[in-house]
Enzyme design. Structure first.
Site, short mmCIF file in Angstrom:
data_model
loop_
_atom_site.label_atom_id
_atom_site.label_comp_id
_atom_site.label_asym_id
_atom_site.label_seq_id
_atom_site.Cartn_x
_atom_site.Cartn_y
_atom_site.Cartn_z
N TYR A 108 0.84 -1.18 0.00
CA TYR A 108 0.00 0.00 0.00
C TYR A 108 0.88 1.24 0.00
O TYR A 108 1.54 1.56 0.98
CB TYR A 108 -0.92 0.01 1.22
CG TYR A 108 -1.88 -1.15 1.32
CD1 TYR A 108 -2.23 -1.90 0.19
CD2 TYR A 108 -2.44 -1.52 2.54
CE1 TYR A 108 -3.10 -2.97 0.29
CE2 TYR A 108 -3.32 -2.59 2.64
CZ TYR A 108 -3.64 -3.31 1.51
OH TYR A 108 -4.51 -4.37 1.62
N PRO B 171 -16.19 -4.73 4.22
CA PRO B 171 -17.51 -4.98 4.82
C PRO B 171 -18.53 -3.89 4.49
O PRO B 171 -19.74 -4.10 4.69
CB PRO B 171 -17.22 -5.02 6.32
CG PRO B 171 -16.03 -4.12 6.48
CD PRO B 171 -15.20 -4.37 5.25
N GLY C 86 -17.54 1.27 0.29
CA GLY C 86 -18.22 2.53 0.60
C GLY C 86 -19.66 2.59 0.15
O GLY C 86 -20.43 3.44 0.63
N SER D 15 -22.48 2.39 2.80
CA SER D 15 -22.60 3.51 3.74
C SER D 15 -23.74 4.44 3.36
O SER D 15 -24.19 5.26 4.17
CB SER D 15 -21.29 4.31 3.79
OG SER D 15 -21.07 4.99 2.55
#
Length: 333
Positions: A58, A220, A224, A227
């Site tokens: 990353y 999970p 996004g 949300s």
């Protein structure tokens, strides 16, 4: 909060982890801010989200460097998970599972993280040119050397498998797990699991549960989408992985709005301050005592909201309503 043994370390059961990838990789680069990311990590730790998940790729490397600044001050508060096995080039990512590389990569991660031990060292991807037993054996040597406390495996990406149909979606990962278990115990498996990606429930999560292996639920919040903060057709910057994801075309985002609407209905029954994201995380937590959701976040506000999901208990009626939501659609369907 109750703590459960994961290998030689301890991870909180019923808590939410923090995926640190979005702070420096794969999501909109123009919105990545170092100081804001540091506040996000501190806020997560303050609220009991001890699992900090990163990887050397990353950035590459910058995500571990970022966490190192926090761990220098708060190592005792954190359960540190990082990954090895993928190298980032200019336009490509390649696997490297050679034992010598694994040893060097671990030492480099320890330096960047400013710690003398990694709680969970995960194999990001197996190298097709190296027997996975050899890679895993090198990782096991790191446990014997005291540099690592436990080992985990990241599941083979499900997106490619979906193109060939759902049959045996995680069969390749389970075959790898059966092989490496003969070398050294697997403490955890990380794989995608969310309200709109439930494939792990079929075989992979049961495999883990039957063997006392922890399950780290990646994505999970559906990158996004769950949300409820994304708008169909809003567009994504070219460096954002969602710009190429088959569920984030304007058409598919619009088609999957009933999934978010269902999460909103459940959230409303629990109070005006409860969000769809918290319901989505609570659903993941409800899938088993060995499951820890690891949502990504790069802003303090989202880390605080995600942490609060650990206190949300869904009723049987809630779970039944979520189970009855329409299956998510994507351009592979």
């Amino acid at each position: 909060m109750e703590r459960k043994a994961i290998g030689a370390a301890a991870l909180e059961v019923g808590a939410v982890g923090l995926g640190c990838m979005p702070m420096s990789w794969a999501y909109t680069g123009s919105r990545q801010r170092g100081e804001e990311s540091l506040r996000t990590v501190h806020a997560a730790l303050d609220r009991g989200c001890s699992l900090l998940d990163t990887a050397d790729m990353y950035g590459p490397f910058t995500n571990e460097l970022l966490l190192g600044r926090v761990l220098k001050e708060r190592r005792a508060d954190a359960f540190v998970s990082t990954k090895v096995g993928l190298l980032v080039g200019e336009q490509h990512i390649v696997a490297n599972g050679r034992p010598g590389y694994v040893r060097r990569a671990c030492d480099a991660s320890l330096r960047r993280l400013q710690t003398d031990v990694i709680d969970l060292y995960q194999l990001h991807r197996a190298d097709p040119e190296v027997p996975v037993e050899e890679t895993w054996g090198a990782m096991a040597e790191l446990v014997s050397a005291g540099k690592v406390r436990s080992l985990g495996l990241c599941a083979v990406g499900a997106r490619a498998a979906r193109r060939g149909g759902r049959a045996g979606l995680h069969a390749g990962t389970i075959r790898q797990l059966e092989r490496i278990q003969q070398v050294f115990p697997v403490s955890s498996v990380m794989a995608e699991l969310s309200v709109w990606s439930t494939e792990a429930l079929e075989t992979l999560l049961p495999w883990c549960a039957a063997r006392g292996v922890g399950f780290l639920a990646a994505m999970p919040l559906g990158n996004g989408f769950l949300s409820g903060t994304l708008t169909p057709g809003q567009g994504f910057e070219p460096d954002d992985l969602r710009a190429r994801h088959p569920r984030f075309t304007a058409e598919m985002m619009a088609a999957n709005q009933p999934v978010v609407a269902g999460l909103r209905r459940v959230a409303a029954r629990h109070g005006a301050d409860v969000t769809p994201a918290q319901v989505a995380l609570a659903w993941v937590l409800a899938q088993g005592p060995n499951v820890v959701p690891v949502p990504g976040a790069k802003h303090e506000r989202w880390a605080v909201e995600n942490a609060a999901a650990a206190g949300l208990v869904l009723t049987d009626a809630d779970l039944a309503e979520i189970a009855g939501l329409p299956a998510a659609l994507g351009s592979w369907d």
